[in-house]
Structures are given as C-alpha cells and as structure tokens.
Enzyme design. Structure first.
Site, PDB file in Angstrom:
ATOM      1  N   HIS A 118     -11.629  -6.325  -3.574  1.00 43.25           N
ATOM      2  CA  HIS A 118     -10.795  -7.111  -4.493  1.00 43.25           C
ATOM      3  C   HIS A 118     -11.589  -8.166  -5.261  1.00 43.25           C
ATOM      4  O   HIS A 118     -11.155  -8.627  -6.327  1.00 43.25           O
ATOM      5  CB  HIS A 118      -9.659  -7.779  -3.713  1.00 43.25           C
ATOM      6  CG  HIS A 118      -8.434  -8.062  -4.536  1.00 43.25           C
ATOM      7  ND1 HIS A 118      -8.480  -8.360  -5.879  1.00 43.25           N
ATOM      8  CD2 HIS A 118      -7.114  -8.108  -4.198  1.00 43.25           C
ATOM      9  CE1 HIS A 118      -7.249  -8.567  -6.333  1.00 43.25           C
ATOM     10  NE2 HIS A 118      -6.409  -8.416  -5.330  1.00 43.25           N
ATOM     11  N   ASP A 132      -2.376   8.686 -16.158  1.00 35.41           N
ATOM     12  CA  ASP A 132      -2.195  10.135 -16.322  1.00 35.41           C
ATOM     13  C   ASP A 132      -3.565  10.802 -16.446  1.00 35.41           C
ATOM     14  O   ASP A 132      -4.291  10.588 -17.414  1.00 35.41           O
ATOM     15  CB  ASP A 132      -1.341  10.390 -17.576  1.00 35.41           C
ATOM     16  CG  ASP A 132      -1.035  11.864 -17.793  1.00 35.41           C
ATOM     17  OD1 ASP A 132      -1.548  12.712 -17.034  1.00 35.41           O
ATOM     18  OD2 ASP A 132      -0.298  12.169 -18.751  1.00 35.41           O
TER      19      ASP A 132
END
Length: 450
Positions: free
Chosen positions: A166, A381
């Site tokens: 992170h 996508d």
C-alpha cells in the site's frame, strides 16, 4: 502443484510463481516515496480481487497469457512497481528500481464461477487459493511490490487477485495501473497508456522546516482498554446494504435530516460496532473517514500521479454517547470528519510523519472506513467485460471498505467472534423495516469533536 483446502469445495492447481519484468529496459535509480506514502498505517499488503464471466467474443484467448503480456508492457511505464523498497534515515522509504519484477501466479480451479455464489464477496473462504501467499513475498522491504494470480475457471471465466504494497499506491493509483494493463491487453497496437504515469512524490513530502498546523485526532496514541471479547481472534463477514436496508436506517433519523448514504451507513455501522464492543461509556471512540485529496483546492496533484493521496481525519466522541444518543448525533459527527480535510491538513500530516517518526494511526477505539465505490475496481475491462465483483478482498480489524455489488453496497466487517454476534444483532435492529416507534429527541447541538 495441486492444492486443496477444507474451507473450499474445489481444487486449485497452481504453476510455480514467476517474476514478470518490464518488456523494455528501464532506469536503474532510487526514488523516494512521499511522506504520505510511507506512514506506518500504509505499511501493509492490501488484497484486491476481480471475478470475470466467460465471454464468447474472447473464445480462444487465454486470460493468463494476455494479462501477463499486458502486465509486462505496463511495467515498462510503471517500472517502480518492478523494484524493491529500501529504508533510509528516519525510516524514509525509497524504491530501488531494480526491474526485478512483480510476482505472477498462473492457476486453474476445478469449479465454475456461478457455483461460487456470494463466496466471491470480501472474506471469501477461498481467498488463499485464489491469491497464493508466495513464501518470502509478504514483507514490506526487499520484497515484490505486487503479486498477481490469474485463476481460470472451468466455465471460461476467471479471477484476477492481487496484493499491493500500500505504500506504493492508493486505490486510485492502483486502478490507473490496472487500466494501463487493460489497454495493452485490448489494443494490440497500443504503444503507451492513455494516462501517463507521474511520480513526483516530492509534492506530498514534508515542508522545510516541517510544522504541524492542524489537530490530528486520527494519530493520537491511546491505551487499548478493550475487554477480553474484543481482543480475541477476529473473524470477518460481508454485509450487504441495498435500497431497502438504507431506507430502514434512514427511518431512524428525523424527516428533516439531510445526509448522504455514506454518512448514514457509516454512522449506523459505527454505532452498532461500538455497542457490540461493550466499551466503557467514558472511553473515547473514533470514526475515521478515508479521504482522497486529489481534487482538494491548493493541493497540486498532477493528472497521472499514482501515489497515495489519502488520509483519514477522525471524529471523536464518548462511547456512551455513540451508543445511547439518537442516530442523528452520530451522523453529525461523521459529517464533521471530512470537512477537516484541506490542502493544509494534508501538508500537516506529511510534516507530522517526519516530526513524530511516521506514527501509526490510532488503533484502539477507532473505526476506519474507506469508500472505494467510485474508484473503478468494478469497471476494469480486460476484454471480457466488467467484473461480476471487483474490489478489496477482505477487511482488517478496525478497517472496512465500501464496494459496489449488484444494486447496493457490500461492506466487510472484521470483529472477534462474540463481538460479531452482538454486532449482527445490533445491525438487525437498525435495518428492520418498518422502524417501530418515533425517533428520539435530538441531543444537544454538537460543538466539538469531544
């Protein structure tokens, strides 16, 4: 390598992990993280998972091969991800851009996606199978900064699970990187990402000299006075909030109350969680709302910046008030947390990290919520369409994420088992329709965080 687990009902076969490196030569250099990036509270690995259905238009395409190839191309532009973290003076984190690569695991699961049902949601029992914890890879320093596993299902669908250090990126930065991979996967003629990555971490580093100019309740160091229940082994469950549940929670507010879905839901969860923990009524409790600072006036964050631009201002109250005052009181406290966030506040956090030695955020009595619904994890996508579910894969003690799912919001909660039982009972009271009885009288006007 074949593995199976008693917590799942299918077998996952994984290939040996391999390192994926940039396809083009990249600079060998040391790059400093910002003082927002390298705070103690971000030194952990956050898991993300996306599930994709089969697509007849992609028949013959292997998701493992095309994603691995797209990853290698994207790493040529995001080459710091292929490096390793080192620590300098005052615990300053730097990326050694070695081009060693990110870990990639190819896998196959003997199951169809539709058989998994709601097990795809955060806290899914097969996460360890879909995101292999490669031995020796879990550290913050000297370890791969990204780990990806692509798992094919029998039906032609697949899952992409990844684990991100992170300190390198927040959710927006990760989505930017994943979108770059998706562009390379879908466009054979694509030569560069449509959004050029920007490093420039010095923009969110401490001033010279550093100076703390704001009040930071989220970094106050307090003793943990939880009872034994609250300190036992945590479990986690996902909770779904559709229009019906949100409407039921709103019924606990006066008709004139104006609040966003985020504010209402956060107030409800904070209240239920505080009641379930059975704390001393005089204990201070906090709710911290993670804020993305990219659009803050005065905080100049260039388009394409993929570092952390987040901090988590807190509202504070006595536990007894959160538990017993009307829900409107808690909603107003949640509302007070976010407006603290200014460009000056961000700079003050960066300075605090340098002055105080990269403090951990307050853990005891703190509930941190991160709303990632608008980041786009559920829209990436790779050619197979949008994921059935895309978001974080689990919660952490004291930290929950809000994700899109179907027509509502799914929130994973992590609590000790006995506390979780009480939490579920409290939540049932809040989400039961219709709400019987009138709303309590409004408490005295809130004039401060305490």
């Amino acid at each position: 390598m074949s593995t199976s687990s008693s917590s799942i009902w299918f077998t996952v076969t994984r290939q040996e992990p391999r390192l994926v490196v940039p396809v083009e030569p990249t600079p060998r250099e040391l790059k400093q993280l910002s003082d927002i990036d390298d705070q103690e509270g971000l030194r952990f690995q956050v898991p993300v998972i996306m599930f994709y259905e089969s697509n007849p238009f992609m028949e013959g395409e292997d998701p493992v091969s095309v994603i691995r190839e797209g990853l290698a191309k994207a790493l040529s532009f995001y080459y710091p991800f292929a490096g390793r973290l080192v620590e300098g003076p005052n615990r300053k984190l730097l990326v050694d851009c070695t081009s060693e690569g990110v870990l990639f695991v190819e896998a196959d699961a003997e199951v169809e996606l539709n058989q998994l049902g709601d097990a795809i949601l955060p806290g899914c029992p097969m996460l360890e199978e879909l995101l292999h914890d490669v031995p020796g890879s879990e550290g913050i320093l000297g370890c791969p900064l990204l780990l990806l596993q692509v798992t094919r299902f029998r039906c032609g669908g697949f899952a992409i699970a990844l684990r991100l250090n992170h300190t390198m990126s927040d959710g927006a930065g990760l989505v930017q990187f994943l979108s770059a991979i998706a562009e390379f996967v879908q466009g054979k003629e694509v030569t560069a990402p449509s959004v050029s990555p920007v490093w420039q971490r010095e923009r969110l580093s401490a001033r010279h000299p550093p100076r703390i100019t704001c009040l930071h309740h989220e970094f106050e160091q307090v003793l943990d006075t939880n009872n034994d229940d609250a300190n036992s082994t945590p479990i986690q469950k996902p909770f779904f909030f559709g229009p019906k549940e949100i409407r039921a929670i709103r019924n606990h507010l006066p008709p004139h109350a104006s609040a966003s879905t985020f504010e209402v839901l956060t107030a409800c969860l904070w209240r239920c969680r505080t009641r379930a923990l059975a704390l001393d009524p005089n204990n201070n409790v906090r709710v911290s709302c993670l804020v993305n600072g990219r659009s803050l006036p005065g905080l100049i964050v260039p388009h394409g910046y993929y570092g952390n631009v987040i901090t988590y201002p807190a509202a504070v109250s006595k536990a007894g008030k959160v538990c017993s005052f009307p829900l409107e009181y808690t909603v107003e406290l949640v509302k007070m947390a976010k407006p603290q966030m200014t460009a000056e506040y961000f700079k003050s956090v960066a300075d605090l990290m340098v002055i105080k030695g990269r403090l951990m955020y307050t853990v005891a009595g703190n509930f941190i919520v991160s709303d990632v619904r608008r980041l786009g994890l559920d829209t990436v996508d790779f050619g197979w369409g949008k994921p059935v579910y895309g978001g974080t894969a689990k919660a952490f003690p004291g930290l929950s994420f809000y994700m899109n799912f179907k027509d509502g919001i799914v929130v994973p909660i992590c609590l000790p088992e006995l506390v979780m039982e009480r939490f579920e009972e409290e939540l049932k009271k809040m989400t039961k329709e219709p709400f019987n009885g009138s709303v309590d009288h409004r408490p005295p006007k809130i004039t401060s965080m305490l």
